[in-house]
Design a protein around this motif. Sequence first.
Motif, short mmCIF file in Angstrom:
data_model
loop_
_atom_site.label_atom_id
_atom_site.label_comp_id
_atom_site.label_asym_id
_atom_site.label_seq_id
_atom_site.Cartn_x
_atom_site.Cartn_y
_atom_site.Cartn_z
N MET A 128 -18.15 -8.87 26.94
CA MET A 128 -18.96 -8.69 28.14
C MET A 128 -18.13 -8.86 29.40
SD MET A 128 -21.92 -7.70 27.41
CE MET A 128 -22.61 -7.91 29.06
N LEU A 129 -17.19 -9.80 29.36
CA LEU A 129 -16.32 -10.02 30.52
C LEU A 129 -15.50 -8.77 30.81
CD1 LEU A 129 -15.13 -11.99 32.61
CD2 LEU A 129 -13.47 -12.70 30.89
N LEU A 130 -14.99 -8.13 29.77
CA LEU A 130 -14.21 -6.91 29.96
C LEU A 130 -15.07 -5.79 30.53
CD1 LEU A 130 -12.03 -6.77 26.70
CD2 LEU A 130 -11.24 -7.24 29.03
N LYS A 131 -16.33 -5.69 30.07
CA LYS A 131 -17.21 -4.62 30.52
C LYS A 131 -17.67 -4.80 31.96
CE LYS A 131 -19.15 -3.31 26.01
NZ LYS A 131 -20.40 -3.20 25.20
N THR A 132 -17.85 -6.04 32.38
CA THR A 132 -18.42 -6.29 33.70
C THR A 132 -17.38 -6.49 34.80
OG1 THR A 132 -18.53 -8.68 33.23
CG2 THR A 132 -20.48 -7.33 32.70
N ALA A 133 -16.11 -6.66 34.44
CA ALA A 133 -15.09 -6.95 35.44
C ALA A 133 -14.94 -5.82 36.46
CB ALA A 133 -13.76 -7.23 34.76
N ALA A 134 -14.88 -4.57 35.98
CA ALA A 134 -14.70 -3.44 36.90
C ALA A 134 -15.86 -3.31 37.89
CB ALA A 134 -14.49 -2.15 36.12
N PRO A 135 -17.13 -3.35 37.44
CA PRO A 135 -18.24 -3.31 38.40
C PRO A 135 -18.20 -4.45 39.40
CG PRO A 135 -19.04 -2.85 36.20
CD PRO A 135 -17.62 -3.28 36.05
N MET A 136 -17.78 -5.63 38.96
CA MET A 136 -17.69 -6.76 39.87
C MET A 136 -16.62 -6.52 40.93
SD MET A 136 -18.10 -9.96 37.20
CE MET A 136 -17.69 -11.17 38.45
N LEU A 137 -15.49 -5.95 40.52
CA LEU A 137 -14.42 -5.63 41.47
C LEU A 137 -14.90 -4.59 42.48
CD1 LEU A 137 -11.33 -5.48 39.09
CD2 LEU A 137 -11.73 -7.16 40.89
N LEU A 138 -15.64 -3.59 42.00
CA LEU A 138 -16.14 -2.55 42.89
C LEU A 138 -17.11 -3.11 43.92
CD1 LEU A 138 -16.67 0.42 40.41
CD2 LEU A 138 -15.12 0.37 42.39
N ALA A 139 -17.81 -4.17 43.57
CA ALA A 139 -18.80 -4.76 44.47
C ALA A 139 -18.15 -5.58 45.59
CB ALA A 139 -19.77 -5.63 43.68
N LEU A 140 -16.90 -5.94 45.43
CA LEU A 140 -16.22 -6.75 46.44
C LEU A 140 -15.86 -5.90 47.65
CD1 LEU A 140 -13.75 -8.78 44.18
CD2 LEU A 140 -15.80 -9.66 45.32
#
Length: 267
Positions: free
Chosen positions: A134-146
């Motif tokens: 889950m961490l791998l899947k959600t990292a990119a969306p979290m980065l995009l939100a910054l």
Amino acid sequence: MPAVLPFDGCDLRYADSGGEGTPVVFTHGAGADHVMFDAQAEHLRARGYRVIVWDMRGHGLSQPAGGPFTAERALADLHALIEHLALDRPVLVGQSLGGNLGQALVQRNRRLARALIVIDSAWNTGPLSWSERMLLKTAAPMLLALPAKHLPKLMADASAVTPAARVDARRAFSQMSKKDFVQVWKAAVELVVPDPGYRTPVPLCLIRGRHDRTGNIASAMPRWARAEGVEEVVIPDAGHICPQDNPQAVNVAIETFLHTLSRQEQR
């Protein structure tokens, strides 16, 4: 970085100390550049090793990238550099994404390298728990939100623990847009493919900053070391970019491994 290798639409910038010593190729992490390894390159050059540093496409001086950054492109670039310089089974040293690339290259062709040194990098083939997936899947969306303007500082503060290393990490991260960084992150994730039965077919050295909190490195690298039957080297007073946080300790770890490797090859 005076030398240029034009390859697949990008002018890859690199520096080669030359000489007859064992070749050692340093590959930096995502968002960083060759400056990360300044202390290690100087240390090994002074001891007779042939040192090669380079900037991955889209990073540092290897810009423009000439196309989207992908894992396959990055692997082809590293392979092309080794062939261009006619390196005879170099030691591959990689930090973070650079370590992922080294692992993947050796897995595909063990004859390309005599040894692998992985620094603060994920274990490509290691087993993953549900939470780690889950961490791998959600990292990119979290980065995009910054917010883009805050990303270099946030990444630098998360990567380094010393002021000097944070300043240089911020410089490096500032050279890349948020969109491009997220693309590089996605490429790194592509290289993480669990294969629990796989073992590294060349001598392996694992190095980790004691305060590295990136992904699952702090928990996975000790498991990796046990699975491979090697000793993990934990660098004090260092985070994810331990070559810059504590360069002296990393220099000692790399040189000790290279000396051991040389003695084994002479037997």
